[in-house]
Scaffold this motif. Structure first.
Motif, PDB file in Angstrom:
ATOM      1  N   VAL A 168      48.140  36.849  47.367  1.00  0.00           N
ATOM      2  CA  VAL A 168      47.966  36.839  45.917  1.00  0.00           C
ATOM      3  C   VAL A 168      47.448  38.208  45.497  1.00  0.00           C
ATOM      4  N   ALA A 190      45.920  39.691  43.016  1.00  0.00           N
ATOM      5  CA  ALA A 190      45.210  39.363  41.782  1.00  0.00           C
ATOM      6  C   ALA A 190      44.922  40.615  40.954  1.00  0.00           C
ATOM      7  N   SER A 222      45.893  33.752  30.985  1.00  0.00           N
ATOM      8  CA  SER A 222      45.222  33.242  32.183  1.00  0.00           C
ATOM      9  C   SER A 222      45.962  33.696  33.430  1.00  0.00           C
ATOM     10  N   LYS A 236      41.840  39.219  35.092  1.00  0.00           N
ATOM     11  CA  LYS A 236      40.690  39.718  34.336  1.00  0.00           C
ATOM     12  C   LYS A 236      39.381  39.383  35.062  1.00  0.00           C
ATOM     13  N   LEU A 279      51.477  35.545  41.159  1.00  0.00           N
ATOM     14  CA  LEU A 279      50.977  36.820  41.671  1.00  0.00           C
ATOM     15  C   LEU A 279      51.298  36.993  43.152  1.00  0.00           C
TER      16      LEU A 279
END
Ligand SMILES: Nc1ncnc2c1ncn2[C@@H]1O[C@H](COP(=O)(O)OP(=O)(O)O)[C@@H](O)[C@H]1O
Ligand SMILES: Nc1ncnc2c1ncn2[C@@H]1O[C@H](COP(=O)(O)OP(=O)(O)O)[C@@H](O)[C@H]1O
Ligand code: SF4
Ligand SMILES: [Mg+2]
Ligand SMILES: [Mg+2]
Lengths: 336, 377
Positions: free
Chosen positions: A22, A24, A44, A48, A279
Motif C-alpha cells: 500500500v 499510502a 478519504s 493525509k 493504493l
C-alpha cells in the motif's frame, strides 16, 4: 525566506500487506513556516493522516517502509531516538484528532490528564500544573473550568470534549499543531466555534497549524496555504486564492465542480467519474488518469511532477499551462 | 439568478394541490423510566414536539437542523415506523395516524427510506440481488420467475452493473452501496422516499454522483422526497422548499430561494453563517454569527422560545435595551423570548418562521460581482 518550522522531503510511507504494497504516501514534499496555517485536502484514503502520523512518529516502523526526511526545526524526526521524539511530541508538536477519545483517557478526570501532560514535560509542582490545566480549559472557552476539570470525559458533550483535547494539545504551547479532521464529527455550529477557537489561539500563541480536512469550505476560510492530495501524492499546492480562483489541476477542478454551493444555485453537479484508485494498484503515469476528462497519451506513461505555475503555486499535470488556463475560465469557474 | 431578481419576482402562488403528506401537531416522546421491575416514568425525551408540515407531490422538502433535534425521529414517524404520541398524519389525503396490520403494510409500499450508512442498512450475508428483490418477495408484487429480471433492471437504473447480482455488499464501495439502498427503495415504485442523510458519509465526488442520481430518479418517476441532511449546501441544491428544525420543533419553512436569501429565524441565520464557504473572498463577505453553547436537552426544553438561551438576536436586543436581572447583571434575553412561545407566522409568501423578532438581513453573499470579489472575470 526564514527557516521553515517543518520541512518534509520526498516522504514515502509504504505498508507491505498480503495483497501487495500500500503506497499510502509516495513522494511528498512540503514546508510549514512558523505561525502559518497549511490546509491539507483530499478524499478519504488519499494519505493525509498517514503523512502527518509519520511526522509525529506515530507510524509503527516495523509495519511500514518509511523513506525521506522530516525536518522539524532542522532536526530529522525520522532519525531521533524514541525518548527525544516523545519530548518533541506534545512539547513542540501537538496533535488533535476527529475522535477526542483517542487523546483523552475515559477513566481519568479531564483536569488531571492535562496536568499530567504538563508534568511530563515541565518541572513544576502538581498544584501549579493543576492550575495551568484549569487556565487552559478556560482559554478554550469551557464554562466553569474549575468544576469541569474535576469531571470525566463522558460528562462532556462532543464539542466540549473537542475543546478539552485542544486544551491538552496546546497546554505546552507547541510550535506546531496538527489537526486531523478535528471537526468532521461535529455539527456546523460547533465546528464554527472550534475553528474560531483554533484561529484565536493560533494568533495568540503564534502556533503553526496543519489543518487536515476533506471540507473545501473549511480550508478556504481558515488556511493561508493549501495542498491537495490524491493517491498518496501532492497534486496541487498554492495559496487559498490560487486553489479557488486559479486551480491548475483536473482533480482540483473535479473537487470544486462536485460540491454544491451555498453562494450560488447550480443546475447540476459535476461529479468526478469513477472512484479513487486502490493504493496497491496506483495507475501508471498520472494517478488521476482513469478519472480525468482531459486525459491524453502522455498521462498513461509519465508521472507528472509538481511544477511551479506562479510563485508558490504548483500543480502536477501534463496539459500545457495555456490549455489549463483556458479550461479553468471556460469550464471550471463558470458554475452557474 | 441574481439576488434582486429573487426578491422582486413574485414567488409561485401557493400550490392548490393536495399535499401528499400532512402532519398536524405531531409529537413523539420517548419515555424515560426508572426501576427494573416496576418501571416508573420519570420524564420524556421530547424528540418531536408539535410539528405541522406539508409535503407536496413531486417536490423535495429539505429538513435541516443540528444532531439530536429530532430529524430522524420525524422521518420515522412519517414512515409510521414510530407510533405518534400525539397529533395526526395524513398520507395521500387519508388519515394514517393509527393504521395497523395489513393497512399499514399497504401504506409502506408507497413510502420507502434511504439511510445514511448504506453498510449498516444492508444485510452483509445477503447478495445484492436478494437485498434489492426483498420488497418484491415481501409484497408479492412480482411473480417469482420475474424477480431477477426486475432487480437487474433496477440495478441498471441506479448505475450498478446488473452482472453483479450475486455479489455481497462488502464487495462494493460506499457510493455503490448507497446505490443499492436506492435501488431497493425503488422496487415497489413508492410515491414518497424519505432520505435520511443519504450522502453524509460520502466523499464529495461520490456525493455528487448520488445527488444527481436522486434528481434523475425524481424526474423519471415523479417521486416526492423528504430529504434530511445537516449540510445546508446539499439541502439547498436538492430542495424546492426547506424546513429548519430545532429541539423537536420546526422553526422556519420557506421556498428554497426565499430561505437562503432572507432567513427569518435567528437559528436559521446562525446555521447558515456556520457553513464554511469554499471561496475565500465570499467567505470574508459572509456575516459571522458564532452560536454559544450546546443544544439544550430535549428532556426539559427551555421555556418560551426554545432557542432563547443561545439566540444572538434576543441577546443583542437585551443589550441594546440595557436589560438587567434582579442582581443588576446584564440579561442575555428579552423577557418575551423567555416567557412566550413564538408560533409559526407568515413572513412572506410561503415563508413562515417562529420568532418574536425575525431577522431582516442577508447572511450569505450570493452572486457577488466578480469585480468585487477580485476573482478572475
Ligand atoms: N497501518 C496500515 N497498514 C496498511 N494500510 C494502511 C495503514 N494505515 C493506512 N493505510 C492505508 O493508507 C491509505 C491512506 O490512508 P490515510 O492516510 O488514513 O488516508 P486519509 O487520511 O487521506 O483518509 C489508505 O489506503 C489506508 O487504507
Ligand atoms: N428510540 C429512542 N428512544 C429514546 N430516545 C430517542 C430514541 N430515538 C431518538 N431519541 C432521542 O430523540 C432525540 C432526537 O433524536 P433524532 O431524531 O435521532 O435526531 P437527529 O436525527 O436530528 O439527529 C435525541 O435526543 C435522541 O437521543
Ligand atoms: S423568539 Fe427571541 S429567542 Fe427566539 S429566535 Fe426569536 S429573537 Fe431569538
Ligand atoms: Mg484521515
Ligand atoms: Mg438523524
Amino acid at each position: 525566506m526564514p527557516e521553515p518550522l517543518l520541512e518534509v522531503k520526498d516522504l514515502r510511507v509504504h505498508f507491505p500487506t498480503e495483497d501487495g504494497i500500500v503506497k499510502a504516501v509516495d513522494g511528498v514534499s512540503f514546508a510549514i513556516q512558523p505561525g502559518e496555517t497549511l490546509g491539507v485536502v483530499g478524499e478519504s484514503g488519499s494519505g493525509k493522516s498517514v503523512s502527518f502520523l509519520t511526522v509525529m512518529g506515530l507510524i509503527n516502523r516495523k509495519s511500514a517502509i518509511v523513506e525521506g526526511e522530516v525536518l522539524f526545526q532542522g532536526q530529522d524526526l525520522l532519525n531521533v531516538p524514541k525518548e527525544e521524539l516523545q519530548a518533541i511530541r506534545g512539547n513542540k508538536i501537538g496533535m488533535i484528532f476527529q475522535d477526542p477519545m483517542t487523546s483523552l483517557h475515559p477513566f481519568y478526570k479531564v483536569g488531571d490528564q492535562i496536568a499530567e501532560t504538563i508534568l511530563a514535560h515541565e518541572d513544576i509542582s502538581k498544584k501549579e500544573a493543576g492550575a495551568r490545566a484549569v487556565d487552559m480549559l478556560k482559554r478554550v472557552g469551557i464554562p466553569r473550568p474549575d468544576e469541569r476539570a474535576r469531571q470525566y470525559p463522558h460528562e462532556f458533550s462532543g464539542g466540549m470534549r473537542q475543546r478539552a483535547m485542544i486544551a491538552m494539545a496546546l497546554s505546552l504551547n507547541p510550535d506546531l499543531l496538527i489537526a486531523d479532521e478535528p471537526t468532521t464529527a461535529l455539527d456546523v455550529t460547533v465546528q464554527a466555534q472550534i475553528l474560531d477557537l483554533i484561529d484565536r489561539l493560533q494568533s495568540e500563541f503564534n502556533t503553526a497549524v496543519a489543518l487536515i480536512t476533506h471540507d473545501l469550505g473549511v480550508v478556504a476560510e481558515h488556511c493561508d496555504y493549501i495542498q491537495v492530495m490524491y493517491a498518496g501524492r501532492l497534486v496541487e499546492v498554492g495559496t487559498a486564492d490560487d486553489i479557488y480562483y486559479r486551480p491548475m489541476m483536473p482533480y482540483t477542478w473535479g473537487l470544486l465542480k462536485s460540491i454544491p454551493l451555498l453562494t450560488a444555485q447550480e443546475d447540476r453537479l459535476h461529479p468526478i467519474r469513477g472512484l479513487p484508485p486502490s493504493l496497491i494498484h496506483v495507475p501508471e503515469g498520472c494517478p488521476f488518469n482513469p478519472r480525468c476528462p482531459y486525459v491524453f497519451d502522455r498521462c498513461h506513461v509519465e508521472v507528472p511532477q509538481l511544477l511551479p505555475v506562479d510563485g508558490f503555486h504548483a500543480a502536477a499535470c501534463h496539459l500545457s499551462l495555456d490549455d489549463r488556463k483556458r479550461i479553468v475560465q471556460e469550464e471550471v469557474l463558470q458554475r452557474t | 439568478m441574481s439576488t434582486t431578481e429573487t426578491l422582486a419576482t413574485p414567488p409561485p402562488a401557493k400550490p392548490t394541490v393536495e399535499p401528499l403528506v400532512r402532519l398536524e401537531g405531531v409529537k413523539k416522546h420517548f419515555p424515560i423510566t426508572r426501576g427494573i421491575i416496576f418501571q416508573r416514568k420519570v420524564g420524556a425525551v421530547h424528540a418531536v414536539d408539535g410539528v405541522d408540515l406539508e409535503i407536496f407531490p413531486g417536490e423535495t422538502l429539505g429538513l435541516v437542523g443540528e444532531t439530536g433535534c429530532g430529524k430522524s425521529t420525524l422521518a420515522r414517524v412519517v414512515m409510521r415506523l414510530h407510533n405518534l404520541t400525539e397529533g395526526k398524519l395524513w398520507f395521500n389525503g387519508r388519515d394514517v395516524s393509527n393504521v395497523k396490520g395489513r393497512e399499514l403494510r399497504d401504506l409502506r409500499r408507497d413510502m420507502q427510506m434511504v439511510f445514511q450508512d448504506p453498510y449498516a442498512s444492508l444485510n452483509p450475508r445477503k447478495t445484492v440481488g436478494s437485498i434489492i428483490g426483498a420488497p418484491f418477495r415481501l409484497h408479492g408484487t412480482v411473480p417469482k420467475n420475474r424477480v431477477k429480471g426486475e432487480v437487474q433492471e433496477l440495478m441498471e437504473l441506479v448505475g450498478l452493473n446488473p452482472e453483479h447480482y450475486n455479489r455481497y455488499p462488502h464487495e462494493f464501495s460506499g457510493g455503490q452501496r448507497q446505490r443499492i439502498g436506492v435501488a431497493r427503495s425503488l422496487a415497489l415504485r413508492p410515491k414518497l422516499i424519505v432520505c435520511d442523510e443519504p450522502v453524509s458519509a460520502l466523499d464529495v465526488s461520490i456525493q455528487a454522483q448520488i445527488l444527481n442520481l436522486l434528481e434523475d430518479l425524481q424526474n423519471e418517476f415523479h417521486l416526492t422526497y423528504l430529504f434530511i441532511a445537516h449540510d445546508l449546501s446539499v439541502v439547498k441544491h436538492v430542495s424546492d422548499r426547506v424546513s429548519v428544525m430545532y429541539l423537536g420543533k420546526i422553526v422556519e419553512t420557506a421556498e428554497r430561494d426565499s430561505l437562503y436569501a432572507q432567513p427569518r429565524h435567528p437559528y436559521t441565520g446562525a446555521l447558515m453563517s456556520a457553513v464554511p464557504v469554499p471561496d475565500p473572498k465570499l467567505a470574508k463577505a459572509k456575516r459571522r454569527i458564532i452560536l454559544e453553547g450546546d443544544v439544550p436537552s430535549p428532556i426539559d426544553p427551555p421555556s418560551g422560545c426554545r432557542f432563547h438561551p443561545r439566540c444572538p438576536r434576543t441577546q443583542a436586543l437585551a443589550k441594546e435595551q440595557g436589560l438587567t436581572d434582579e442582581h443588576g447583571a446584564p440579561l442575555r434575553f428579552v423577557p418575551r423570548c423567555h416567557d412566550e412561545e413564538p408560533f409559526l407566522t407568515d413572513q412572506g409568501p410561503g415563508h413562515t418562521a417562529a420568532c418574536h423578532f425575525p431577522l431582516d438581513v442577508r447572511i450569505i453573499p450570493m452572486d457577488i460581482d466578480p469585480e468585487e470579489t477580485g476573482a478572475p472575470p
